[in-house]
Design a protein around this motif. Structure first.
Motif, PDB file in Angstrom:
ATOM      1  N   LEU A 179       0.831  -1.201   0.000  1.00  0.00           N
ATOM      2  CA  LEU A 179       0.000   0.000   0.000  1.00  0.00           C
ATOM      3  C   LEU A 179       0.870   1.258   0.000  1.00  0.00           C
ATOM      4  CD1 LEU A 179      -2.782   1.239  -0.048  1.00  0.00           C
ATOM      5  CD2 LEU A 179      -2.902   0.945   2.420  1.00  0.00           C
ATOM      6  N   THR A 180       2.000   1.215   0.694  1.00  0.00           N
ATOM      7  CA  THR A 180       2.940   2.339   0.686  1.00  0.00           C
ATOM      8  C   THR A 180       3.430   2.610  -0.732  1.00  0.00           C
ATOM      9  OG1 THR A 180       3.669   1.999   2.966  1.00  0.00           O
ATOM     10  CG2 THR A 180       5.196   3.146   1.509  1.00  0.00           C
ATOM     11  N   THR A 181       3.756   1.564  -1.458  1.00  0.00           N
ATOM     12  CA  THR A 181       4.209   1.713  -2.851  1.00  0.00           C
ATOM     13  C   THR A 181       3.132   2.380  -3.707  1.00  0.00           C
ATOM     14  OG1 THR A 181       5.637  -0.223  -2.635  1.00  0.00           O
ATOM     15  CG2 THR A 181       5.055   0.458  -4.881  1.00  0.00           C
ATOM     16  N   MET A 182       1.872   1.963  -3.518  1.00  0.00           N
ATOM     17  CA  MET A 182       0.776   2.565  -4.287  1.00  0.00           C
ATOM     18  C   MET A 182       0.590   4.030  -3.895  1.00  0.00           C
ATOM     19  SD  MET A 182      -1.904  -0.676  -4.667  1.00  0.00           S
ATOM     20  CE  MET A 182      -2.756  -0.297  -3.207  1.00  0.00           C
ATOM     21  N   LEU A 183       0.683   4.337  -2.603  1.00  0.00           N
ATOM     22  CA  LEU A 183       0.538   5.724  -2.157  1.00  0.00           C
ATOM     23  C   LEU A 183       1.643   6.608  -2.737  1.00  0.00           C
ATOM     24  CD1 LEU A 183      -0.467   5.353   1.599  1.00  0.00           C
ATOM     25  CD2 LEU A 183      -1.761   6.519  -0.170  1.00  0.00           C
ATOM     26  N   ILE A 184       2.868   6.120  -2.713  1.00  0.00           N
ATOM     27  CA  ILE A 184       3.991   6.916  -3.215  1.00  0.00           C
ATOM     28  C   ILE A 184       3.890   7.093  -4.728  1.00  0.00           C
ATOM     29  CG2 ILE A 184       6.501   6.898  -3.530  1.00  0.00           C
ATOM     30  CD1 ILE A 184       6.664   5.829  -0.625  1.00  0.00           C
ATOM     31  N   HIS A 185       3.312   6.128  -5.407  1.00  0.00           N
ATOM     32  CA  HIS A 185       3.082   6.283  -6.848  1.00  0.00           C
ATOM     33  C   HIS A 185       2.148   7.468  -7.104  1.00  0.00           C
ATOM     34  CE1 HIS A 185       1.159   5.487 -10.760  1.00  0.00           C
ATOM     35  NE2 HIS A 185       2.369   5.068 -11.092  1.00  0.00           N
ATOM     36  N   GLU A 186       1.116   7.601  -6.268  1.00  0.00           N
ATOM     37  CA  GLU A 186       0.152   8.707  -6.410  1.00  0.00           C
ATOM     38  C   GLU A 186       0.669  10.009  -5.798  1.00  0.00           C
ATOM     39  OE1 GLU A 186      -2.826   8.760  -8.079  1.00  0.00           O
ATOM     40  OE2 GLU A 186      -2.165   6.786  -8.785  1.00  0.00           O
ATOM     41  N   TYR A 187       1.444   9.893  -4.728  1.00  0.00           N
ATOM     42  CA  TYR A 187       1.950  11.067  -4.014  1.00  0.00           C
ATOM     43  C   TYR A 187       3.471  10.936  -3.837  1.00  0.00           C
ATOM     44  CZ  TYR A 187      -3.006  11.379  -2.891  1.00  0.00           C
ATOM     45  OH  TYR A 187      -4.381  11.440  -2.986  1.00  0.00           O
ATOM     46  N   PRO A 188       4.245  11.241  -4.880  1.00  0.00           N
ATOM     47  CA  PRO A 188       5.708  11.057  -4.835  1.00  0.00           C
ATOM     48  C   PRO A 188       6.384  11.826  -3.701  1.00  0.00           C
ATOM     49  CG  PRO A 188       4.974  11.577  -7.074  1.00  0.00           C
ATOM     50  CD  PRO A 188       3.793  11.729  -6.175  1.00  0.00           C
ATOM     51  N   GLU A 189       5.748  12.875  -3.221  1.00  0.00           N
ATOM     52  CA  GLU A 189       6.344  13.665  -2.139  1.00  0.00           C
ATOM     53  C   GLU A 189       6.458  12.868  -0.829  1.00  0.00           C
ATOM     54  OE1 GLU A 189       1.884  14.761  -2.266  1.00  0.00           O
ATOM     55  OE2 GLU A 189       3.447  14.305  -3.721  1.00  0.00           O
ATOM     56  N   LEU A 190       5.829  11.697  -0.765  1.00  0.00           N
ATOM     57  CA  LEU A 190       5.921  10.850   0.429  1.00  0.00           C
ATOM     58  C   LEU A 190       7.177   9.968   0.434  1.00  0.00           C
ATOM     59  CD1 LEU A 190       2.197   9.644   0.792  1.00  0.00           C
ATOM     60  CD2 LEU A 190       3.361  11.471   2.054  1.00  0.00           C
ATOM     61  N   GLU A 191       7.873   9.874  -0.690  1.00  0.00           N
ATOM     62  CA  GLU A 191       9.038   8.984  -0.814  1.00  0.00           C
ATOM     63  C   GLU A 191      10.069   9.178   0.301  1.00  0.00           C
ATOM     64  OE1 GLU A 191      11.318   6.046  -1.612  1.00  0.00           O
ATOM     65  OE2 GLU A 191       9.648   6.338  -2.985  1.00  0.00           O
ATOM     66  N   PRO A 192      10.410  10.391   0.684  1.00  0.00           N
ATOM     67  CA  PRO A 192      11.416  10.555   1.744  1.00  0.00           C
ATOM     68  C   PRO A 192      11.003   9.947   3.090  1.00  0.00           C
ATOM     69  CG  PRO A 192      11.042  12.658   0.626  1.00  0.00           C
ATOM     70  CD  PRO A 192      10.017  11.690   0.128  1.00  0.00           C
ATOM     71  N   LEU A 208       5.317   2.799   5.772  1.00  0.00           N
ATOM     72  CA  LEU A 208       5.175   4.228   6.006  1.00  0.00           C
ATOM     73  C   LEU A 208       4.410   4.395   7.316  1.00  0.00           C
ATOM     74  CD1 LEU A 208       5.562   7.040   4.540  1.00  0.00           C
ATOM     75  CD2 LEU A 208       3.262   6.693   3.628  1.00  0.00           C
ATOM     76  N   VAL A 209       4.850   5.299   8.162  1.00  0.00           N
ATOM     77  CA  VAL A 209       4.149   5.582   9.414  1.00  0.00           C
ATOM     78  C   VAL A 209       3.420   6.915   9.241  1.00  0.00           C
ATOM     79  CG1 VAL A 209       4.379   6.061  11.884  1.00  0.00           C
ATOM     80  CG2 VAL A 209       5.828   4.331  10.807  1.00  0.00           C
TER      81      VAL A 209
END
Length: 195
Positions: free
Chosen positions: A38-51, A59-60
């Motif tokens: 789910l983290t991978t899918m979220l980061i795909h939609e919201y790249p700013e979460l990658e860090p 992801l916490v």
């Protein structure tokens, strides 16, 4: 429903979509770990979460809204909805706080709350329209309206105002129950040998 039928009230069945997310989180902060996929899918939609992705791929996050499944989400949502209704002038019933009333132009407007499903009754259709409009101003997704034939909590409700009759059935629920139980036959009595 009996009171509504006796008093020849009109009815509105309403549903507030994504209700829990309408309520902000109150209390101690709660953090949630989002699993790797789910983290991978979220980061795909919201790249700013990658860090913020952790070394194990999770992801916490901190909850800012009431999330379905958390222990206090229902309470947070009820407090939000009842607070809105109180601001609109409704008073909670002393015996059941999920029933609230307001008098408008001499007519009682009653609201019955079951999580995000609302049943509102009044002899005055304008009061019901006012309530629907007021809730639509407060919440993003208010569905439903004044109806004589509608579904509420799995019940099929037919309001025959002129006759002072409300018919309630649960055919849909009964059909699903029969399918679930794999019932294929009919008996005049349940007291047969194959009970």
């Amino acid at each position: 429903l009996v009171i509504a039928a006796h008093e020849q009230r009109q009815m509105a069945g309403l549903d507030i979509g994504s209700a829990f997310l309408e309520a902000g989180w109150i209390g101690e902060p709660v953090f949630m770990v989002i699993e790797k996929m789910l983290t991978t899918m979220l980061i795909h939609e919201y790249p700013e979460l990658e860090p913020y992705r952790r070394s194990d791929g999770t992801l916490v996050v901190r909850l800012l809204k009431a999330l379905y499944g958390t222990l206090i989400a229902s309470k947070l949502w009820f407090d939000k909805l009842s607070g809105v209704l109180t601001r609109l002038g409704f008073v909670a019933n002393e015996l059941d706080t999920c029933v609230m009333n307001k008098t408008i132009k001499g007519n009682q407007l009653t609201v019955v709350i079951f999580v995000d499903d609302i049943l509102a009754t009044s002899k005055d259709g304008e009061s019901l329209t006012w309530l629907i409009d007021a809730l639509a101003k407060e919440f993003d997704h208010v569905k439903g309206g004044i109806q004589t034939d509608f579904s509420y909590l799995g019940m099929h409700v037919k309001n025959k105002t002129a006759d002072r009759v409300v018919e309630v059935s649960m055919e849909g629920y009964e059909d699903e129950l029969l399918k679930y139980a794999k019932v294929t036959g009919v008996r005049k009595t349940p007291a047969t040998t194959n009970l």
